[in-house]
Design an enzyme around this catalytic site. Sequence first.
Site, PDB file in Angstrom:
ATOM      1  CB  ILE A 152      -0.996  -0.001   1.183  1.00 38.86           C
ATOM      2  CG1 ILE A 152      -1.790  -1.317   1.189  1.00 38.86           C
ATOM      3  CG2 ILE A 152      -1.935   1.211   1.076  1.00 38.86           C
ATOM      4  CD1 ILE A 152      -2.456  -1.697  -0.146  1.00 38.86           C
ATOM      5  CD  GLN A 332      25.471  -0.028 -22.245  1.00 43.00           C
ATOM      6  OE1 GLN A 332      24.970  -0.524 -21.243  1.00 43.00           O
ATOM      7  NE2 GLN A 332      26.625  -0.444 -22.742  1.00 43.00           N
ATOM      8  CD  GLU A 359      -2.104   3.449 -10.008  1.00 44.92           C
ATOM      9  OE1 GLU A 359      -2.847   3.706 -10.955  1.00 44.92           O
ATOM     10  OE2 GLU A 359      -1.956   4.213  -9.032  1.00 44.92           O
TER      11      GLU A 359
END
Length: 377
Positions: A152, A332, A359
Amino acid sequence: MEDETMILDAVRDVVARNVAPRAAAIDEAAEFPWDIKEVFASADLFAIPIPAEYGGLGGSFLTYVKVVEEVAKACASSALMIAVQELGALPVLLAGDEQQKQRYLPKLASGAWLAAYALTEAGSGSDAAGSMRCRARRDGDSWVLDGTKIWITQGSVADLITVFAITDPEKGSGGISAFVVEKGNPGLHVGKVEKKMGIRGSPTVELVFDGCRIPAQNLLGAQGEGFHLAMQVLDRSRPGIAAQALGIAEGALSYSTGYLKERVAFGKPLAQQQGLQFMLAELRTEVEAARLLLYEAARKCDEGAPDVTLWAAMAKLKCGDVAMRVTTDAVQFLGGFGYSCEYPVERMMRDAKITQIYEGTQQIQRIVIARSMVGRG
Ligand code: CAA
């Protein structure tokens, strides 16, 4: 539009002054940045998507996602604070009665209160309805909640938590209801605090409901309508996470482009190496494609379009994947420096990863998108 320009100018100022200089330290400390919360409250950033009659600015959804994007360019944890306030306010906005709206929305708009959204459980992440165990039983003028929620976001700092729990076990997803629980309610305990790879300034916790008795009027919407509400909320909150992802990608691309222009190798700036230019060009194109998808999803939310579920899922899918690709390439570009905590791109890469997970994972977004094309089966 004029309002949006003013709001975004103010946000850029707040980000440059207050957020960007704190981003590395927020990540390092892995603590909720209360100072940033106060800055956001003073700048009215929590108020943007809340209607004026409830103390908000009544801004458009499009403006709201642009604000999250701006903040995420510098600090994903801080951006998440704004996105989760929206996520936590949405259940009340969509399903609250007038009394609930009057009680909660002004406090959320002003930032006096923080919000959280408690759907996920140990056995029910992607399968949010099918495996839910948290129960709520009616007892006179109260509901009594028992069960445990995990992952949560802001659960330990939230003053208002929307909790989804089973009220009618035999009815499947139609037996889930939504409740508002206020901080300090007896029977509500904060459990394990997660140690995480990224978004370390945003507390992610377990919430335990142990005989948590709340007034009957804390039921949000009708009994049995909780899962529909949970999904409707996610349709409108996923673009916020897409905006967070897009902002992270833009922050990483901007930083690494600057580096490539400065850093000289083989007698010229790295930015003049064609191999790296091709990478830059592709990343820029991906970022702009993601942005167009996100802004269109946000417009759909503003219009209340019937296909908002599809567009929110596509925006989240695209922006999350772009964030991961851009931040990985940014590391990179910087070579060994990219791997060092002294440079921001490794933090951005760690922060980007969660946008492919929370989500609704990228796999869940694909399921949602495909179902809109071919049905549920
Ligand atoms: N809007 C309204 N209702 C919806 C809906 C939507 N978008 N999607 C589904 N529903 C309704 C269906 O119509 C159905 O209702 P009826 O039974 O009345 O017809 C009911 O909900 C059940 O639908 P499904 O059978 O399609 O549900 P499902 O069990 O197959 O699951 C799912 C669908 C899309 C996979 C869903 O479970 C899902 O989205 N899972 C991912 C959960 C998730 O995103 N969790 C995120 C937690 S919050 C978070 O991460 C926040 C944070 O940390 C910042």
